[in-house]
Design a protein around this motif. Structure first.
Motif, mmCIF file in Angstrom:
data_model
loop_
_atom_site.group_PDB
_atom_site.id
_atom_site.type_symbol
_atom_site.label_atom_id
_atom_site.label_comp_id
_atom_site.label_asym_id
_atom_site.label_seq_id
_atom_site.Cartn_x
_atom_site.Cartn_y
_atom_site.Cartn_z
ATOM 1 N N ALA A 128 37.483 32.813 30.128
ATOM 2 C CA ALA A 128 38.366 33.878 29.629
ATOM 3 C C ALA A 128 39.802 33.656 30.091
ATOM 4 C CB ALA A 128 37.859 35.240 30.104
ATOM 5 N N SER B 78 30.110 30.691 26.345
ATOM 6 C CA SER B 78 29.801 31.142 27.705
ATOM 7 C C SER B 78 29.344 32.591 27.733
ATOM 8 C CB SER B 78 31.019 30.962 28.607
ATOM 9 O OG SER B 78 32.069 31.827 28.197
ATOM 10 N N VAL B 79 29.807 33.412 26.794
ATOM 11 C CA VAL B 79 29.463 34.839 26.773
ATOM 12 C C VAL B 79 28.174 35.086 25.989
ATOM 13 C CG1 VAL B 79 30.215 37.132 26.039
ATOM 14 C CG2 VAL B 79 31.854 35.544 27.071
ATOM 15 N N TYR B 80 28.073 34.520 24.767
ATOM 16 C CA TYR B 80 26.939 34.820 23.884
ATOM 17 C C TYR B 80 25.846 33.764 23.937
ATOM 18 C CZ TYR B 80 30.130 38.231 21.882
ATOM 19 O OH TYR B 80 30.997 39.273 21.709
ATOM 20 N N PHE C 163 34.699 29.935 25.107
ATOM 21 C CA PHE C 163 34.546 31.300 25.626
ATOM 22 C C PHE C 163 33.364 32.000 24.951
ATOM 23 C CE2 PHE C 163 35.614 35.819 24.932
ATOM 24 C CZ PHE C 163 35.514 36.263 26.235
ATOM 25 N N ARG D 289 27.857 42.144 34.843
ATOM 26 C CA ARG D 289 29.091 41.562 35.374
ATOM 27 C C ARG D 289 29.251 40.144 34.846
ATOM 28 N NH1 ARG D 289 31.450 44.453 39.316
ATOM 29 N NH2 ARG D 289 30.240 46.137 40.298
ATOM 30 N N ALA D 290 30.490 39.759 34.668
ATOM 31 C CA ALA D 290 30.785 38.419 34.167
ATOM 32 C C ALA D 290 30.543 37.388 35.259
ATOM 33 C CB ALA D 290 32.237 38.344 33.695
ATOM 34 N N THR D 291 30.036 36.237 34.836
ATOM 35 C CA THR D 291 29.821 35.144 35.778
ATOM 36 C C THR D 291 31.142 34.430 36.055
ATOM 37 O OG1 THR D 291 29.346 33.571 34.011
ATOM 38 C CG2 THR D 291 27.477 34.847 34.896
ATOM 39 N N ASP D 292 31.124 33.591 37.062
ATOM 40 C CA ASP D 292 32.340 32.840 37.393
ATOM 41 C C ASP D 292 32.764 31.936 36.235
ATOM 42 O OD1 ASP D 292 32.347 34.039 39.846
ATOM 43 O OD2 ASP D 292 31.359 32.368 40.893
ATOM 44 N N GLN E 236 32.216 32.492 32.994
ATOM 45 C CA GLN E 236 32.786 33.335 31.937
ATOM 46 C C GLN E 236 34.207 33.773 32.281
ATOM 47 O OE1 GLN E 236 29.881 36.442 31.713
ATOM 48 N NE2 GLN E 236 28.541 35.331 30.283
ATOM 49 N N VAL E 237 34.447 34.099 33.550
ATOM 50 C CA VAL E 237 35.798 34.473 33.968
ATOM 51 C C VAL E 237 36.745 33.289 33.823
ATOM 52 C CG1 VAL E 237 37.193 35.197 35.936
ATOM 53 C CG2 VAL E 237 34.967 36.263 35.547
#
Length: 626
Positions: A473, A541-543, A538, A464-467, A469-470
């Motif tokens: 995005a 934060s994801v990779y 972004f 699940r995406a973290t706060d 990452q959301v």
């Protein structure tokens, strides 16, 4: 070779059960293009897009040609006629002076546009002066009135069909704002009066007249001198007409090749509320997917469409059945015969009307329940008085109670349930944005809904995406969001190329028109500093900071695939050496090999391996030069 664009661009939606086209013939449009051919149209020039000077006559022909090309795609069943006035030669059914109706062989004066007509329009300027000629049809000392004759000829061409079911238009191109300027006294008054009366007679018959004024370089077209009375303009409409006419003229030249359907009544339906209460509603198709036309088989000699005919031959005698075949069903050792009409009636499930079943809360209607493009419903009092009042009462109650109606609807062969969702009216300072009415959504059957298989059976271990990452995005989406987005802003590049190829083929053009792909990413917009910064945040934060290493790992996976392909190619090369391909080809023994063996040669020589066995053999022989 002449191609008939009526068939090249043929509409593939001719199914009589298709709700979008059940009244296509009743929504046909008939148009006559009236082009002024006086010497002033040839002497006045204006700059074009390629910075060359072109005459007003060239501008008018260019607009008509582009409009017809688009019409073949949009509404190929509409009919048009091209008519010049103020000409030296005459050619029309009424034998009127100064009027020349342009046409081509195997086509009526008012008919669907063809490739031959388009090619004639594109090349008419070269032979116009020699074969048709130009002259002033309204001169001092003469009672001849070319404009009056042109309106008369156009009205006669539009005599086909009823104005109640057909849209009839006269489109007039001219740069002369005062056609009677050189005439004085009672003669001028009489000519103006008779011309205006002729225009009024045409309008009384349901024929609309549209003027496309072509202004001179340093002089604006003065519509109030004569043409305001001809087309019925007064007051504030005079000020707005010239700018709007200029926009419509530019639209005719720049319009895209896309199939556009006017907001006309597609079908009239009866909405049964109870067993004893029914109202009439009109249905409109708002948005629908556009597909290329179906393939049409043509005769190799005449290039005309082939018609399929089916005949039945008796297996015992070989005789041809002249009567239609009948079907039967065995019942208690007796053959019960059925005619085609009886079978059609047995299969008929629905009469094609709407039957109200009940109401449900709007929360029960999900997005995925919309099976295909919806239809808009609006009441009509033409067939049944009081339908509008009942529809409004039903509409207001549904909006107030936040409910939608469930109804039974469908063609005789495809009945289904539909949801009627009330749409409230939206009004802004500029006027009405959305009209009040109901959207008819086609609901799916149970087997139309597919349940998505979850990748992770246990939702607790699913990533699940973290706060953060959301948040990143959401910031990225906000940066690259398209303002006032509409699907109508972008043309399908595949369809644009499809139409461009067909146009070049039908008109025998040497070069294919350029196709602008509006779906490619906006590199200039994506390179803005704000977008680049948000995109980097972004990705980080994801990779994380090891993104480059993950990218290299991805490249490693691709190299593994390349290694496997290389190994397969090496095996095929070794197997290929075991055969004497030249001897097999010379003795016609390639067909004795299996498909797998033939693919050894193709893979070893980097040739495509798709297709049936005959295609593989042909590919091998072509590669060997045999």
């Amino acid at each position: 070779m002449d191609l008939d664009p009526d068939e090249v661009f043929r509409d593939d939606d001719d199914d009589p059960d298709n709700p979008f086209f059940q009244e296509r013939e009743s929504t046909k449009e008939l148009a006559v293009y009236l082009v002024d051919a006086s010497p002033k149209m040839f002497s006045t020039t204006c700059p074009s897009e390629d910075k060359k000077r072109e005459t007003h006559f060239q501008v008018a022909l260019s607009c008509i040609s582009q409009s017809l090309k688009t019409q073949i795609i949009n509404r190929s069943y509409d009919e048009v006629a091209i008519c010049f006035f103020n000409t030296r030669e005459k050619k029309n059914l009424q034998d009127l002076n100064g009027v020349f109706v342009l046409n081509v062989p195997e086509r009526e004066d008012l008919d669907r546009p063809t490739a031959r007509l388009l090619k004639t329009i594109d090349g008419i300027e070269e032979v116009f002066m020699k074969e048709i000629g130009s002259q002033y049809g309204i001169v001092s000392g003469s009672r001849e009135n070319a404009l009056y004759n042109a309106l008369w000829a156009a009205q006669a061409l539009l005599r086909k069909g009823s104005a109640k079911t057909l849209d009839k238009r006269i489109l007039l191109f001219t740069n002369e704002d005062d056609p009677f300027g050189s005439i004085k006294g009672a003669t001028k008054f009489d000519l103006i009066r008779t011309t205006l009366q002729r225009a009024k007679d045409a309008q009384d018959l349901g024929i609309s007249i549209e003027l496309f004024p072509l202004s001179c370089p340093n002089e604006q077209f003065n519509i109030s001198l004569f043409y305001a009375d001809l087309i019925g303009l007064e007051g504030g409409d005079l000020v707005q007409y010239l700018p709007s006419a200029g926009d419509r003229l530019q639209d005719m030249k720049d319009q895209l090749k896309k199939r556009m359907f006017k907001k006309r009544v597609v079908r009239r339906l009866k909405l049964s509320i109870t067993n004893k209460l029914s109202i009439d509603v009109n249905s409109y198709a708002l948005i629908r997917p556009t597909l290329p036309g179906a393939i049409t088989w043509l005769d190799s000699i005449s290039n005309r469409p082939l018609k399929t005919e089916r005949s039945f031959i008796c297996a015992d005698t070989g005789a041809l059945f002249l009567e239609p075949s009948k079907r039967f069903q065995l019942y208690k050792n007796q053959a019960i015969k059925f005619s085609g009409e009886e079978l059609s009636e047995i299969k008929r499930v629905s009469a094609g009307h709407l039957q109200l079943l009940g109401f449900k809360p709007l929360s029960c209607l999900k997005d995925y329940h919309n099976l295909r493009p919806s239809t808009f419903l609006y009441p009509s009092d033409e067939g049944m008085s009081g339908s509008t009042c009942i529809f409004i009462a039903l509409h207001r109650s549904m909006v107030k109670l936040n409910r939608f109606a469930v109804a039974f609807f469908g063609s005789p062969s495809h009945p289904q349930l539909v949801a009627l969702v009330a749409q409230d009216e939206i009004i802004t300072a500029g006027g009405q944005v959305e009209p009040p009415g109901m959207n008819m959504l086609y609901l799916p059957y149970a087997d139309d809904i597919r349940h998505v298989e979850e990748l992770h059976p246990n939702p607790d271990i699913a990533p699940r995406a973290t706060d953060d990452q959301v948040k990143k995005a959401a910031a990225l989406m906000k940066r690259i969001d398209l303002k006032d987005f509409s699907v109508c802003q972008f043309a399908n590049p595949a369809l644009q190329r499809h139409y461009a190829v067909l146009q070049a083929l039908a008109l025998e053009e040497d070069e294919m028109p350029e196709v602008n792909d509006e779906t490619v990413p906006d590199e200039e917009g994506m390179a803005r500093p704000g977008v680049v910064k948000t995109l980097e945040e972004f990705k980080l934060s994801v990779y994380g900071e090891n993104y480059e290493e993950e990218e290299e790992a991805g490249k490693g996976k691709v190299s593994e695939v390349s290694k496997k392909r290389k190994a397969i190619s090496e095996i095929a090369s070794q197997k290929c050496k075991e055969y004497d391909w030249a001897d097999l080809a010379d003795n016609g023994k390639l067909k004795e090999l299996s498909v797998v063996e033939l693919k050894y040669y193709l893979t070893a020589n980097d040739l495509p391996v798709s297709g049936k066995k005959e295609a593989l053999i042909s590919r091998i022989l072509s590669h060997m030069g045999k």
